[in-house]
Design a protein around this motif. Sequence first.
Motif, PDB file in Angstrom:
ATOM      1  N   MET A   7       0.847  -1.169   0.000  1.00  0.00           N
ATOM      2  CA  MET A   7       0.000   0.000   0.000  1.00  0.00           C
ATOM      3  C   MET A   7       0.894   1.233   0.000  1.00  0.00           C
ATOM      4  O   MET A   7       1.916   1.269   0.667  1.00  0.00           O
ATOM      5  CB  MET A   7      -0.899  -0.011   1.227  1.00  0.00           C
ATOM      6  N   ALA A   8       0.490   2.208  -0.759  1.00  0.00           N
ATOM      7  CA  ALA A   8       1.221   3.472  -0.807  1.00  0.00           C
ATOM      8  C   ALA A   8       0.231   4.607  -0.614  1.00  0.00           C
ATOM      9  O   ALA A   8      -0.926   4.508  -1.032  1.00  0.00           O
ATOM     10  CB  ALA A   8       1.924   3.620  -2.148  1.00  0.00           C
ATOM     11  N   SER A   9       0.666   5.662   0.029  1.00  0.00           N
ATOM     12  CA  SER A   9      -0.218   6.810   0.215  1.00  0.00           C
ATOM     13  C   SER A   9       0.590   8.100   0.163  1.00  0.00           C
ATOM     14  O   SER A   9       1.790   8.118   0.418  1.00  0.00           O
ATOM     15  CB  SER A   9      -0.982   6.705   1.537  1.00  0.00           C
ATOM     16  N   LEU A  10      -0.104   9.157  -0.182  1.00  0.00           N
ATOM     17  CA  LEU A  10       0.476  10.484  -0.278  1.00  0.00           C
ATOM     18  C   LEU A  10      -0.535  11.446   0.329  1.00  0.00           C
ATOM     19  O   LEU A  10      -1.724  11.391  -0.021  1.00  0.00           O
ATOM     20  CB  LEU A  10       0.749  10.833  -1.742  1.00  0.00           C
ATOM     21  N   THR A  11      -0.091  12.312   1.247  1.00  0.00           N
ATOM     22  CA  THR A  11      -1.015  13.209   1.948  1.00  0.00           C
ATOM     23  C   THR A  11      -0.432  14.610   1.994  1.00  0.00           C
ATOM     24  O   THR A  11       0.767  14.790   2.221  1.00  0.00           O
ATOM     25  CB  THR A  11      -1.256  12.713   3.383  1.00  0.00           C
ATOM     26  N   PHE A  12      -1.304  15.594   1.798  1.00  0.00           N
ATOM     27  CA  PHE A  12      -0.953  16.995   2.000  1.00  0.00           C
ATOM     28  C   PHE A  12      -1.920  17.553   3.036  1.00  0.00           C
ATOM     29  O   PHE A  12      -3.134  17.377   2.912  1.00  0.00           O
ATOM     30  CB  PHE A  12      -1.067  17.797   0.700  1.00  0.00           C
ATOM     31  N   ARG A  13      -1.385  18.225   4.041  1.00  0.00           N
ATOM     32  CA  ARG A  13      -2.231  18.803   5.085  1.00  0.00           C
ATOM     33  C   ARG A  13      -1.849  20.253   5.312  1.00  0.00           C
ATOM     34  O   ARG A  13      -0.678  20.608   5.341  1.00  0.00           O
ATOM     35  CB  ARG A  13      -2.061  18.045   6.396  1.00  0.00           C
ATOM     36  N   SER A  14      -2.865  21.066   5.487  1.00  0.00           N
ATOM     37  CA  SER A  14      -2.666  22.454   5.897  1.00  0.00           C
ATOM     38  C   SER A  14      -3.775  22.795   6.880  1.00  0.00           C
ATOM     39  O   SER A  14      -4.614  21.950   7.207  1.00  0.00           O
ATOM     40  CB  SER A  14      -2.695  23.387   4.683  1.00  0.00           C
ATOM     41  N   GLU A  15      -3.798  24.012   7.347  1.00  0.00           N
ATOM     42  CA  GLU A  15      -4.846  24.416   8.285  1.00  0.00           C
ATOM     43  C   GLU A  15      -6.222  24.357   7.640  1.00  0.00           C
ATOM     44  O   GLU A  15      -7.213  24.059   8.283  1.00  0.00           O
ATOM     45  CB  GLU A  15      -4.555  25.833   8.783  1.00  0.00           C
ATOM     46  N   ARG A  16      -6.298  24.585   6.344  1.00  0.00           N
ATOM     47  CA  ARG A  16      -7.580  24.616   5.630  1.00  0.00           C
ATOM     48  C   ARG A  16      -7.949  23.313   4.915  1.00  0.00           C
ATOM     49  O   ARG A  16      -9.113  23.015   4.743  1.00  0.00           O
ATOM     50  CB  ARG A  16      -7.545  25.730   4.575  1.00  0.00           C
ATOM     51  N   PHE A  17      -6.952  22.558   4.437  1.00  0.00           N
ATOM     52  CA  PHE A  17      -7.224  21.405   3.583  1.00  0.00           C
ATOM     53  C   PHE A  17      -6.459  20.168   4.037  1.00  0.00           C
ATOM     54  O   PHE A  17      -5.341  20.265   4.526  1.00  0.00           O
ATOM     55  CB  PHE A  17      -6.780  21.689   2.130  1.00  0.00           C
ATOM     56  N   ASP A  18      -7.062  19.012   3.810  1.00  0.00           N
ATOM     57  CA  ASP A  18      -6.395  17.715   3.841  1.00  0.00           C
ATOM     58  C   ASP A  18      -6.705  17.073   2.495  1.00  0.00           C
ATOM     59  O   ASP A  18      -7.867  16.970   2.110  1.00  0.00           O
ATOM     60  CB  ASP A  18      -6.930  16.790   4.937  1.00  0.00           C
ATOM     61  N   VAL A  19      -5.678  16.660   1.792  1.00  0.00           N
ATOM     62  CA  VAL A  19      -5.863  15.997   0.498  1.00  0.00           C
ATOM     63  C   VAL A  19      -4.951  14.778   0.496  1.00  0.00           C
ATOM     64  O   VAL A  19      -3.794  14.860   0.898  1.00  0.00           O
ATOM     65  CB  VAL A  19      -5.483  16.933  -0.675  1.00  0.00           C
ATOM     66  N   GLY A  20      -5.476  13.640   0.057  1.00  0.00           N
ATOM     67  CA  GLY A  20      -4.652  12.444   0.061  1.00  0.00           C
ATOM     68  C   GLY A  20      -5.032  11.479  -1.039  1.00  0.00           C
ATOM     69  O   GLY A  20      -6.138  11.511  -1.562  1.00  0.00           O
ATOM     70  N   MET A  21      -4.071  10.625  -1.381  1.00  0.00           N
ATOM     71  CA  MET A  21      -4.282   9.555  -2.357  1.00  0.00           C
ATOM     72  C   MET A  21      -3.742   8.264  -1.764  1.00  0.00           C
ATOM     73  O   MET A  21      -2.724   8.276  -1.075  1.00  0.00           O
ATOM     74  CB  MET A  21      -3.543   9.855  -3.662  1.00  0.00           C
ATOM     75  N   ASN A  22      -4.429   7.157  -2.048  1.00  0.00           N
ATOM     76  CA  ASN A  22      -4.004   5.835  -1.595  1.00  0.00           C
ATOM     77  C   ASN A  22      -4.016   4.890  -2.775  1.00  0.00           C
ATOM     78  O   ASN A  22      -4.822   5.030  -3.692  1.00  0.00           O
ATOM     79  CB  ASN A  22      -4.959   5.281  -0.534  1.00  0.00           C
ATOM     80  N   SER A  23      -3.158   3.880  -2.728  1.00  0.00           N
ATOM     81  CA  SER A  23      -3.190   2.828  -3.747  1.00  0.00           C
ATOM     82  C   SER A  23      -2.757   1.513  -3.101  1.00  0.00           C
ATOM     83  O   SER A  23      -2.039   1.497  -2.106  1.00  0.00           O
ATOM     84  CB  SER A  23      -2.274   3.165  -4.920  1.00  0.00           C
ATOM     85  N   MET A  24      -3.219   0.417  -3.678  1.00  0.00           N
ATOM     86  CA  MET A  24      -2.912  -0.896  -3.152  1.00  0.00           C
ATOM     87  C   MET A  24      -2.951  -1.891  -4.304  1.00  0.00           C
ATOM     88  O   MET A  24      -3.805  -1.818  -5.181  1.00  0.00           O
ATOM     89  CB  MET A  24      -3.950  -1.285  -2.093  1.00  0.00           C
ATOM     90  N   VAL A  25      -1.995  -2.820  -4.317  1.00  0.00           N
ATOM     91  CA  VAL A  25      -1.983  -3.928  -5.272  1.00  0.00           C
ATOM     92  C   VAL A  25      -1.714  -5.192  -4.470  1.00  0.00           C
ATOM     93  O   VAL A  25      -0.818  -5.225  -3.627  1.00  0.00           O
ATOM     94  CB  VAL A  25      -0.891  -3.748  -6.344  1.00  0.00           C
ATOM     95  N   ARG A  26      -2.510  -6.229  -4.729  1.00  0.00           N
ATOM     96  CA  ARG A  26      -2.352  -7.504  -4.032  1.00  0.00           C
ATOM     97  C   ARG A  26      -2.301  -8.627  -5.070  1.00  0.00           C
ATOM     98  O   ARG A  26      -3.089  -8.650  -6.005  1.00  0.00           O
ATOM     99  CB  ARG A  26      -3.547  -7.697  -3.086  1.00  0.00           C
ATOM    100  N   TYR A  27      -1.379  -9.548  -4.886  1.00  0.00           N
ATOM    101  CA  TYR A  27      -1.178 -10.672  -5.805  1.00  0.00           C
ATOM    102  C   TYR A  27      -1.343 -11.975  -5.029  1.00  0.00           C
ATOM    103  O   TYR A  27      -0.846 -12.102  -3.905  1.00  0.00           O
ATOM    104  CB  TYR A  27       0.223 -10.597  -6.409  1.00  0.00           C
ATOM    105  N   ASN A  28      -2.050 -12.937  -5.617  1.00  0.00           N
ATOM    106  CA  ASN A  28      -2.235 -14.236  -4.980  1.00  0.00           C
ATOM    107  C   ASN A  28      -2.198 -15.310  -6.059  1.00  0.00           C
ATOM    108  O   ASN A  28      -2.814 -15.168  -7.110  1.00  0.00           O
ATOM    109  CB  ASN A  28      -3.567 -14.268  -4.234  1.00  0.00           C
ATOM    110  N   SER A  29      -1.494 -16.389  -5.786  1.00  0.00           N
ATOM    111  CA  SER A  29      -1.413 -17.496  -6.736  1.00  0.00           C
ATOM    112  C   SER A  29      -1.696 -18.797  -6.007  1.00  0.00           C
ATOM    113  O   SER A  29      -1.193 -19.021  -4.907  1.00  0.00           O
ATOM    114  CB  SER A  29      -0.011 -17.539  -7.352  1.00  0.00           C
ATOM    115  N   SER A  30      -2.529 -19.647  -6.609  1.00  0.00           N
ATOM    116  CA  SER A  30      -2.796 -20.960  -6.022  1.00  0.00           C
ATOM    117  C   SER A  30      -2.575 -22.029  -7.087  1.00  0.00           C
ATOM    118  O   SER A  30      -2.936 -21.858  -8.252  1.00  0.00           O
ATOM    119  CB  SER A  30      -4.209 -21.043  -5.462  1.00  0.00           C
TER     120      SER A  30
END
Length: 86
Positions: free
Chosen positions: A1-24
């Motif tokens: 999982m990866a995330s990026l966040t920007f915060r200030s007194e007025r705004f919070d802005v963020g992005m998240n991403s996730m990749v999952r792999y499974n093999s059977s």
Amino acid sequence: MASLTFRSERFDVGMNSMVRYNSSTNSLQPQNNRTIWNYEIGGYTTVNLPLDFKIESDLYYSGSAGYSDGFGKKRYYGMPRHPNHS
């Protein structure tokens, strides 16, 4: 999982991403072998207003590949997903 966040007194802005792999691997029924990918990307915005009011928005996209027909779904959804939400 990866995330990026920007915060200030007025705004919070963020992005998240996730990749999952499974093999059977099935030795008795190799036709049931699966390689599955699940992924998600999204973000959120919070605008802090006077008197402790907030405007918040979340939008996410998730999908998958490798499942049997009918089980791999792609979808958009909005819901609390970042750590600041309850």
